[in-house]
Design an enzyme around this catalytic site. Structure first.
Site, PDB file in Angstrom:
ATOM      1  N   SER A 202      -5.871   3.703   4.626  1.00  0.00           N
ATOM      2  CA  SER A 202      -5.310   2.970   3.493  1.00  0.00           C
ATOM      3  C   SER A 202      -6.382   2.232   2.697  1.00  0.00           C
ATOM      4  O   SER A 202      -6.198   1.084   2.284  1.00  0.00           O
ATOM      5  CB  SER A 202      -4.237   1.981   3.976  1.00  0.00           C
TER       6      SER A 202
ATOM      7  N   SER B 262       0.788  -1.244   0.000  1.00  0.00           N
ATOM      8  CA  SER B 262       0.000   0.000   0.000  1.00  0.00           C
ATOM      9  C   SER B 262       0.812   1.283   0.000  1.00  0.00           C
ATOM     10  O   SER B 262       0.223   2.365  -0.114  1.00  0.00           O
ATOM     11  CB  SER B 262      -0.954   0.011   1.201  1.00  0.00           C
TER      12      SER B 262
ATOM     13  N   LYS C 266       0.194   3.836  -2.658  1.00  0.00           N
ATOM     14  CA  LYS C 266      -0.769   4.935  -2.564  1.00  0.00           C
ATOM     15  C   LYS C 266      -0.098   6.305  -2.417  1.00  0.00           C
ATOM     16  O   LYS C 266      -0.771   7.332  -2.564  1.00  0.00           O
ATOM     17  CB  LYS C 266      -1.730   4.700  -1.402  1.00  0.00           C
TER      18      LYS C 266
ATOM     19  N   LYS D  48       2.925   6.681   5.068  1.00  0.00           N
ATOM     20  CA  LYS D  48       2.111   5.588   4.526  1.00  0.00           C
ATOM     21  C   LYS D  48       2.689   4.225   4.884  1.00  0.00           C
ATOM     22  O   LYS D  48       3.886   4.005   4.796  1.00  0.00           O
ATOM     23  CB  LYS D  48       2.021   5.710   2.994  1.00  0.00           C
TER      24      LYS D  48
END
Length: 392
Positions: A125, A65, A68, A236
């Site tokens: 997320s 993730s 992202k 993140k």
């Protein structure tokens, strides 16, 4: 007795000096940080781009993730260009709502503002939110992924290729490196610091409005560093069975902005521990020199121009990150400009530079630019100057 006292005092003094020398060496020498468990990592200072530490930083790995980050970068870029607005309503497609993994349970045809979806991406997320935003910006996830890869190439992320906008895929064709993640993290946070308003959220409620009625859903941050590390600001997390545990962590302390990226950590605790180790190490060894270059520069004389002088200005401020324990009080600035310039000169062209030296060694420079255009004088201009001189 007196002789013994002197001897004891001498040994105490020598021991004290030894301890002081050892302690001083410990903070002035840029030694490696404590061992980290992640196989791939990088630490850099954001405003200068200086890499402080790297370990297999260019090894291609599955990003999960932290993909992202690029989705957020393109979103904020589109906001900055006026193509979209935070208050825009975004309708969730059936495809977006079908995303598995980490999600915020968006329903088909549910409408959320773009800002709410950004929070869903940055805080929780949400894969479904990522796809909804991608479709809104580019028309389809496929088209958005093309934009992601174009942006990666533009940023020099030579070891990166995206196949989706959220990192859910475990395809071998979806890969990046710790260094490339640091590059896109830096681009996002330096150009669009507003992102920290979202990545710094620990918990926030959103409201689902669907055919089934209204319901509240709580976004919980996946970034535990926000509670574990007092200077953390984002950014993140990511994890899949292939990628293991990844994190791009940002933190700010005493005007220094750091980005620590860890990839492939064995468990979620290790990734946060590794990131905190790197960030603490970075703050301990770093000292930032900043010259905002607000001092006025004298106009430069122009030879053979329609004007006799032209104003000049610094292109930007100057930043230098030291990690070797040098005293930055020793930084000296010298201005390199000619006594006069030959016309014509163009606004924005380089007239000279400000050079920075530390212990006699150049550590960087800032261009000095012409503030205006100055055309080359022709016969009528000289005639006008003569007439002006005598009339005045």
């Amino acid at each position: 007795m007196q002789k013994n006292r002197k001897r004891i005092f001498t040994w105490i003094l020598l021991f004290t000096v030894s301890i002081q020398v050892f302690w001083w060496d410990g903070i002035s020498v840029s030694a490696e940080p404590a061992a980290i468990e992640a196989p791939s990592a990088v630490l850099l200072e954001s405003s200068t781009g200086k890499v402080i530490f790297e370990q297999n930083a260019r090894e291609r790995r599955s990003p999960a993730s932290i993909t992202k980050i690029m989705t957020l970068l393109l979103t904020f870029e589109a906001l900055d260009q006026g193509k979209i607005k935070l208050e825009d309503p975004v309708t969730v497609s059936a495809y977006a709502s079908s995303m598995g993994g980490s999600q915020v349970f968006l329903a088909e045809n549910e409408v959320q503002t773009l800002e709410t979806l950004i929070k869903c991406i940055a805080v929780a997320s949400g894969n479904d939110a990522s796809v909804a935003v991608a479709e809104y910006i580019a028309g389809s996830e496929e088209a958005f992924v093309d934009q992601m890869n174009q942006k990666a190439a533009e940023l020099g992320m030579v070891d990166t290729h995206f196949e989706d906008c959220c990192g859910l895929t475990d395809s071998d064709g979806h890969y990046t490196t710790a260094m490339d993640v640091a590059i896109m993290s830096r681009d996002l946070t330096v150009k669009y610091p507003k992102v920290f308003e979202y990545t710094g959220i620990w918990m926030e409620d959103i409201t689902h409005e669907t055919r089934q009625g209204s319901s509240t859903f709580t976004l919980n941050s996946t970034n535990k560093l926000l509670k574990q590390y007092q200077w953390a600001t984002g950014l993140k997390t990511g994890s899949t069975s292939k990628a293991k545990f990844c994190l791009s962590a940002t933190a700010t302390k005493d005007g220094i902005d750091l980005i620590a990226v860890v990839m492939g950590a064995p468990d979620y605790k290790a990734r946060f521990k590794d990131a905190q180790t790197l960030l603490s190490y970075g703050f301990n060894v770093s000292d930032l020199y900043l010259d905002e270059n607000t001092d006025a520069l004298e106009d430069l004389r122009i030879e053979g121009g329609v004007e006799d002088t032209v104003p000049v200005r610094y292109q930007s401020e100057f930043r230098y990150l030291d990690t070797e324990g040098n005293s930055l009080d020793g930084v000296k600035k010298t201005i390199e400009l000619p006594e006069e310039a030959q016309a014509p000169v163009a606004k924005g062209a380089e007239a000279g530079r400000a050079v920075y030296l530390l212990n006699g060694v150049e550590i960087g420079s800032v261009p000095i630019l012409y503030e205006n255009d100055v055309a080359k004088a022709v016969y009528k201009d000289y005639l006008f100057k003569i007439m002006e001189f005598y009339l005045l």
